[in-house]
Design a protein around this motif. Structure first.
Motif, mmCIF file in Angstrom:
data_model
loop_
_atom_site.group_PDB
_atom_site.id
_atom_site.type_symbol
_atom_site.label_atom_id
_atom_site.label_comp_id
_atom_site.label_asym_id
_atom_site.label_seq_id
_atom_site.Cartn_x
_atom_site.Cartn_y
_atom_site.Cartn_z
ATOM 1 N N ALA A 87 0.865 -1.179 0.000
ATOM 2 C CA ALA A 87 0.000 0.000 0.000
ATOM 3 C C ALA A 87 0.896 1.222 0.000
ATOM 4 N N GLY A 88 0.587 2.187 -0.842
ATOM 5 C CA GLY A 88 1.452 3.351 -0.947
ATOM 6 C C GLY A 88 0.689 4.654 -0.914
ATOM 7 N N ALA A 89 1.377 5.695 -0.505
ATOM 8 C CA ALA A 89 0.898 7.071 -0.581
ATOM 9 C C ALA A 89 2.057 7.874 -1.148
ATOM 10 N N MET A 90 1.906 8.352 -2.373
ATOM 11 C CA MET A 90 3.009 9.003 -3.085
ATOM 12 C C MET A 90 2.593 10.378 -3.592
ATOM 13 N N ALA A 91 3.552 11.285 -3.577
ATOM 14 C CA ALA A 91 3.433 12.558 -4.283
ATOM 15 C C ALA A 91 4.153 12.364 -5.611
ATOM 16 N N ARG A 92 3.552 12.847 -6.692
ATOM 17 C CA ARG A 92 4.107 12.619 -8.029
ATOM 18 C C ARG A 92 4.303 13.943 -8.763
ATOM 19 N N LEU A 93 5.342 14.008 -9.555
ATOM 20 C CA LEU A 93 5.595 15.139 -10.436
ATOM 21 C C LEU A 93 5.720 14.571 -11.837
ATOM 22 N N GLY A 94 4.960 15.114 -12.776
ATOM 23 C CA GLY A 94 4.952 14.572 -14.123
ATOM 24 C C GLY A 94 5.047 15.648 -15.180
ATOM 25 N N PHE A 95 5.233 15.189 -16.410
ATOM 26 C CA PHE A 95 5.340 16.079 -17.563
ATOM 27 C C PHE A 95 4.619 15.449 -18.741
ATOM 28 N N ASN A 96 3.675 16.195 -19.343
ATOM 29 C CA ASN A 96 2.992 15.770 -20.561
ATOM 30 C C ASN A 96 3.884 16.130 -21.742
ATOM 31 N N VAL A 97 4.352 15.132 -22.458
ATOM 32 C CA VAL A 97 5.251 15.345 -23.592
ATOM 33 C C VAL A 97 4.436 15.923 -24.752
ATOM 34 N N PRO A 98 4.848 17.104 -25.269
ATOM 35 C CA PRO A 98 4.071 17.729 -26.345
ATOM 36 C C PRO A 98 4.287 17.003 -27.681
ATOM 37 N N VAL A 99 3.220 16.387 -28.173
ATOM 38 C CA VAL A 99 3.237 15.732 -29.483
ATOM 39 C C VAL A 99 1.924 16.060 -30.188
ATOM 40 N N PRO A 100 1.939 16.142 -31.519
ATOM 41 C CA PRO A 100 0.685 16.383 -32.234
ATOM 42 C C PRO A 100 -0.188 15.133 -32.210
ATOM 43 N N GLY A 101 -1.478 15.325 -32.296
ATOM 44 C CA GLY A 101 -2.397 14.187 -32.340
ATOM 45 C C GLY A 101 -3.160 14.019 -31.046
ATOM 46 N N GLY A 102 -3.998 12.986 -31.024
ATOM 47 C CA GLY A 102 -4.887 12.768 -29.894
ATOM 48 C C GLY A 102 -4.282 11.993 -28.741
ATOM 49 N N ILE A 103 -3.175 11.265 -28.960
ATOM 50 C CA ILE A 103 -2.564 10.487 -27.883
ATOM 51 C C ILE A 103 -1.462 11.328 -27.245
ATOM 52 N N GLN A 104 -1.524 11.493 -25.917
ATOM 53 C CA GLN A 104 -0.606 12.364 -25.177
ATOM 54 C C GLN A 104 0.294 11.537 -24.259
ATOM 55 N N PRO A 105 1.585 11.345 -24.597
ATOM 56 C CA PRO A 105 2.477 10.625 -23.681
ATOM 57 C C PRO A 105 2.856 11.494 -22.478
ATOM 58 N N TYR A 106 3.169 10.836 -21.370
ATOM 59 C CA TYR A 106 3.639 11.544 -20.188
ATOM 60 C C TYR A 106 4.642 10.682 -19.434
ATOM 61 N N PHE A 108 6.635 10.461 -15.344
ATOM 62 C CA PHE A 108 6.472 10.935 -13.973
ATOM 63 C C PHE A 108 7.455 10.234 -13.044
ATOM 64 N N GLY A 109 7.637 10.852 -11.898
ATOM 65 C CA GLY A 109 8.385 10.270 -10.796
ATOM 66 C C GLY A 109 7.643 10.605 -9.520
ATOM 67 N N GLY A 110 7.786 9.768 -8.529
ATOM 68 C CA GLY A 110 7.085 10.008 -7.280
ATOM 69 C C GLY A 110 7.865 9.491 -6.094
#
Length: 173
Positions: A87-106, A108-110
């Motif tokens: 069982a975990g409780a994490m704070a996460r920091l992430g980044f949405n990688v800018p790419v054209p189109g409908g699928i958005q990669p990202y 993160f680390g926590g």
């Protein structure tokens, strides 16, 4: 231990939800999938399952986001009644990688608390340690409710595993 984790999560959710409505565009995240133990944890325990939920809040216009997450899972063994429940409780920091189109990669680390309850028959022991996670995913839609897939590595001094999840992001604005 679980009580402390729930109280900490509740306090963090309260703080995030109290942000003025003008800057809110957070999302509730729910996800589930497999948990695949590695190294010594993998030598003793089998593939299991994991569920997680939390909040994501964008940080400025550059694609960065902050999140909090709680998770729970189970990994069994070939021996009946012997299992582990991370069982975990994490704070996460992430980044949405800018790419054209409908699928958005990202990506993160926590970091946070990773507790594991080890059970064998009537014996059980819970250990709480500092834990971290690294991973990435794909947002598959951009509506109010958007599906996503995610893979991560999660570890503490006691356990480490890979997890693969399918989830939903539900916008609150």
């Amino acid at each position: 231990m679980i009580r402390r984790m729930l109280l900490t999560s509740l306090a963090t959710v309260s703080i995030v939800l109290s942000v003025p409505r003008a800057v809110q565009s957070q999302s509730v995240i729910i996800q589930a999938g497999g948990a695949f133990p590695t190294s010594e944890f993998g030598d003793a325990f089998d593939t299991g399952w994991m569920v997680a939920g939390g909040l994501r809040l964008p940080i400025g216009p550059g694609g960065f986001w902050f999140g909090i997450e709680g998770s729970y899972g189970q990994n069994g063994t070939a021996v009946e009644g012997v299992d582990a429940n991370p069982a975990g409780a994490m704070a996460r920091l992430g980044f949405n990688v800018p790419v054209p189109g409908g699928i958005q990669p990202y990506v993160f680390g926590g970091a946070g608390l990773l507790a594991t309850k080890f059970s064998a028959g009537s014996f059980s022991d819970t250990e709480s340690k500092f834990g971290f996670q690294l991973g990435g995913g794909l947002n598959l839609g951009s509506g109010v409710i958007g599906p996503f897939v995610e893979a991560r590595f999660e570890s503490s001094e006691d356990i480490d595993f890979f997890a693969a999840h399918f989830g939903l992001s539900i916008g609150l604005n």
